[in-house]
Design an enzyme around this catalytic site. Structure first.
Site, PDB file in Angstrom:
ATOM      1  N   LYS A   1       0.841  -1.206   0.000  1.00 27.37           N
ATOM      2  CA  LYS A   1       0.000   0.000   0.000  1.00 27.37           C
ATOM      3  C   LYS A   1       0.875   1.255   0.000  1.00 27.37           C
ATOM      4  CE  LYS A   1      -0.316  -0.404   5.039  1.00 27.37           C
ATOM      5  NZ  LYS A   1      -1.182  -0.794   6.169  1.00 27.37           N
TER       6      LYS A   1
ATOM      7  N   ARG B   1     -10.750  -0.502  14.634  1.00 25.92           N
ATOM      8  CA  ARG B   1     -10.667   0.248  13.370  1.00 25.92           C
ATOM      9  C   ARG B   1     -11.774  -0.266  12.451  1.00 25.92           C
ATOM     10  NH1 ARG B   1      -4.820   0.799  10.463  1.00 25.92           N
ATOM     11  NH2 ARG B   1      -5.152  -1.383   9.946  1.00 25.92           N
TER      12      ARG B   1
ATOM     13  N   HIS C   1      -5.907  -7.410  13.066  1.00 29.62           N
ATOM     14  CA  HIS C   1      -4.725  -6.539  12.988  1.00 29.62           C
ATOM     15  C   HIS C   1      -4.241  -6.194  14.394  1.00 29.62           C
ATOM     16  CE1 HIS C   1      -1.896  -4.017  10.935  1.00 29.62           C
ATOM     17  NE2 HIS C   1      -2.303  -2.921  11.544  1.00 29.62           N
TER      18      HIS C   1
ATOM     19  N   ARG D   1       1.799 -10.752   7.197  1.00 29.55           N
ATOM     20  CA  ARG D   1       1.537  -9.570   6.366  1.00 29.55           C
ATOM     21  C   ARG D   1       2.540  -8.463   6.646  1.00 29.55           C
ATOM     22  NH1 ARG D   1      -3.644  -9.892   8.900  1.00 29.55           N
ATOM     23  NH2 ARG D   1      -3.134  -7.876   9.799  1.00 29.55           N
TER      24      ARG D   1
ATOM     25  N   TYR E   1      13.333  31.680   5.127  1.00 28.61           N
ATOM     26  CA  TYR E   1      12.095  32.301   5.616  1.00 28.61           C
ATOM     27  C   TYR E   1      12.096  32.448   7.131  1.00 28.61           C
ATOM     28  CZ  TYR E   1       9.983  31.216   1.064  1.00 28.61           C
ATOM     29  OH  TYR E   1       9.680  31.130  -0.270  1.00 28.61           O
TER      30      TYR E   1
ATOM     31  N   CYS F   1      12.416  25.002   2.782  1.00 23.53           N
ATOM     32  CA  CYS F   1      11.433  25.607   1.877  1.00 23.53           C
ATOM     33  C   CYS F   1      10.683  24.522   1.095  1.00 23.53           C
ATOM     34  CB  CYS F   1      12.121  26.560   0.904  1.00 23.53           C
ATOM     35  SG  CYS F   1      13.302  27.684   1.654  1.00 23.53           S
ATOM     36  N   MET F   2       9.803  24.956   0.204  1.00 24.86           N
ATOM     37  CA  MET F   2       9.021  23.996  -0.568  1.00 24.86           C
ATOM     38  C   MET F   2       9.902  23.153  -1.506  1.00 24.86           C
ATOM     39  SD  MET F   2       5.859  24.689  -3.198  1.00 24.86           S
ATOM     40  CE  MET F   2       4.891  25.657  -2.043  1.00 24.86           C
ATOM     41  N   ASP F   3      10.940  23.791  -2.057  1.00 22.84           N
ATOM     42  CA  ASP F   3      11.724  23.135  -3.106  1.00 22.84           C
ATOM     43  C   ASP F   3      13.218  23.047  -2.812  1.00 22.84           C
ATOM     44  OD1 ASP F   3       9.271  23.404  -4.706  1.00 22.84           O
ATOM     45  OD2 ASP F   3       9.862  25.514  -4.752  1.00 22.84           O
TER      46      ASP F   3
END
Ligand SMILES: *Cc1c(COP(=O)(O)O)cnc(C)c1O
Length: 375
Positions: A35, A133, A162, A218, A262, A309-311
């Site tokens: 997953k 759950r 689980h 699993r 920033y 930062c973002m990038d």
């Protein structure tokens, strides 16, 4: 080929090794959990590799993940672990996907859809033994089991639960959950029905609780070479499969007192050498690493300074540190004598390895090494 200097490199041989040592340890079939983009490693490529390496079946969270695998030509059984809605059932049956049935109502919906399609549905019953759950509570599952056994349109392949605390080798909760699960399974014998495949153990169960291995295990995170918790026992010799790499794109001298990034949260006390690395929170690299994380450059650990930062983000090499544009930067993985692990990054970011791995998004290209040359 992407020219982006930032990339995830997945070592397919590490995945094979991990599967092999898990098999040798538990001696029961393995449902490989893939997953969340195979925990960030790349769903389709990882599944193709594991399919060729002898896993018995796959487990995913959502129908969409299972459909992606089917479209990519994965032919092994795939169990959708998550809760499903009535409208999803028809598609699951048509694509030969195994369905988690977590209530009597859902059983009825699956039966109705299977009858409508005139095609049997393969199901696994979900018993709740203490996770709260999804699943029918173990203390009231008799009617649920009887209805599933009596069903004409459902093929009852598995029964599972689980574990909530198996990553902690000392938690008493696991024994309690196992006992509840076995009591629920005993109902099949009581009514003279054949026992479906019983599966319970996640990575924590595989590492710490042999009694939970039952008929199939699993494992998720340990397949990728990462422990479920820093305190987990390394009872299986797993190897990390993922590295996160980038390259220096900029070098400069920052004068004493000049703030970086920033919010001006960091400034050096003396002139220092700072480099910029082109990856940020927009890639899924956590902003929480601002002024906390470290990276490897030229075999040495160096701190992330200022806000990430973002990038991109900045790294302080110190007044005498040197690096050149295009030097390799290791964010996760080995360099020289040093290694940065997913667990290290998780600790700095105040989270778990699972979250670090699954945050990396499609903006980061994945490369695969090892394994067969052809795919
Ligand atoms: C995610 C998941 C697993 C795998 O868990 P790990 O801790 O990664 O081994 C197993 N079973 C179910 C039902 C899951 O949702």
């Amino acid at each position: 080929m992407s020219q982006r200097p930032t990339r995830i490199v997945v070592d397919l041989d590490a995945l094979s090794h991990n599967l092999q040592v898990i098999h040798a340890h538990v001696q029961v079939p393995v449902m490989a959990i893939v997953k969340a983009n195979a925990y960030g490693h790349g769903l389709v490529r990882v599944a193709h590799h594991l399919q060729a390496q002898g896993v018995t079946q796959f487990g995913v969270a959502f129908a969409e993940e299972a459909l992606t695998l089917r479209r990519a030509g994965i032919s092994l059984p795939i169990l959708v672990l998550g809760g499903i809605l009535g409208r999803q059932v028809g598609q699951l049956i048509q694509h030969d996907l195994e369905i988690t049935v977590s209530s009597l109502d859902k059983l009825r919906k699956v039966e109705a859809a299977a009858e409508r399609l005139q095609r049997k549905a393969v199901i696994h019953l979900k018993i709740d033994t203490g996770m709260e759950r999804i699943g029918v509570h173990s203390y009231s599952c008799a009617a649920f089991i009887e209805a599933a056994v009596a069903s004409t349109w459902c093929v009852l392949k598995g029964v599972y639960s689980h574990l909530a605390c198996a990553d902690d080798p000392h938690s008493p909760k696991t024994a309690q959950q196992l006992e509840r699960f076995l009591q629920a399974c005993a109902h099949f014998e009581r009514i003279g029905a054949p026992m479906p495949i019983r599966h319970l153990a996640n990575s924590g169960g595989v590492l710490h609780f042999p009694e939970t291995w039952l008929d199939m295990v699993r494992p998720g995170i340990m397949l990728y070479g990462v422990l479920p918790d820093p305190a987990a026992y390394r009872s299986v010799d797993i190897r990390p499969a993922l590295s996160l790499l980038s390259q220096v794109v900029y070098f400069k001298v920052v004068k004493a007192g000049s703030s970086v990034s920033y919010g001006a949260t960091w400034a050096p006390a003396q002139d220092t050498h700072v480099v910029t690395v082109p990856i940020g929170y927009g890639d899924g690299y956590p902003r929480a690493l601002s002024n906390r994380g470290q990276v490897l450059i030229r075999g040495q650990l160096h701190p992330i300074v200022g806000r990430l930062c973002m990038d991109q983000f900045m790294v302080d090499l110190g007044p005498h540190g040197s690096a050149y544009v295009e030097d390799d930067v290791v964010l996760i993985g080995p360099q020289g004598e040093q290694i940065l692990t997913v667990e290290d990054v998780a600790a700095w970011a105040d989270t778990i390895g699972y979250e670090i791995l699954t945050r990396f998004n499609e903006r980061i290209p994945r490369e695969y090494v090892g394994g067969p040359n052809i795919r």
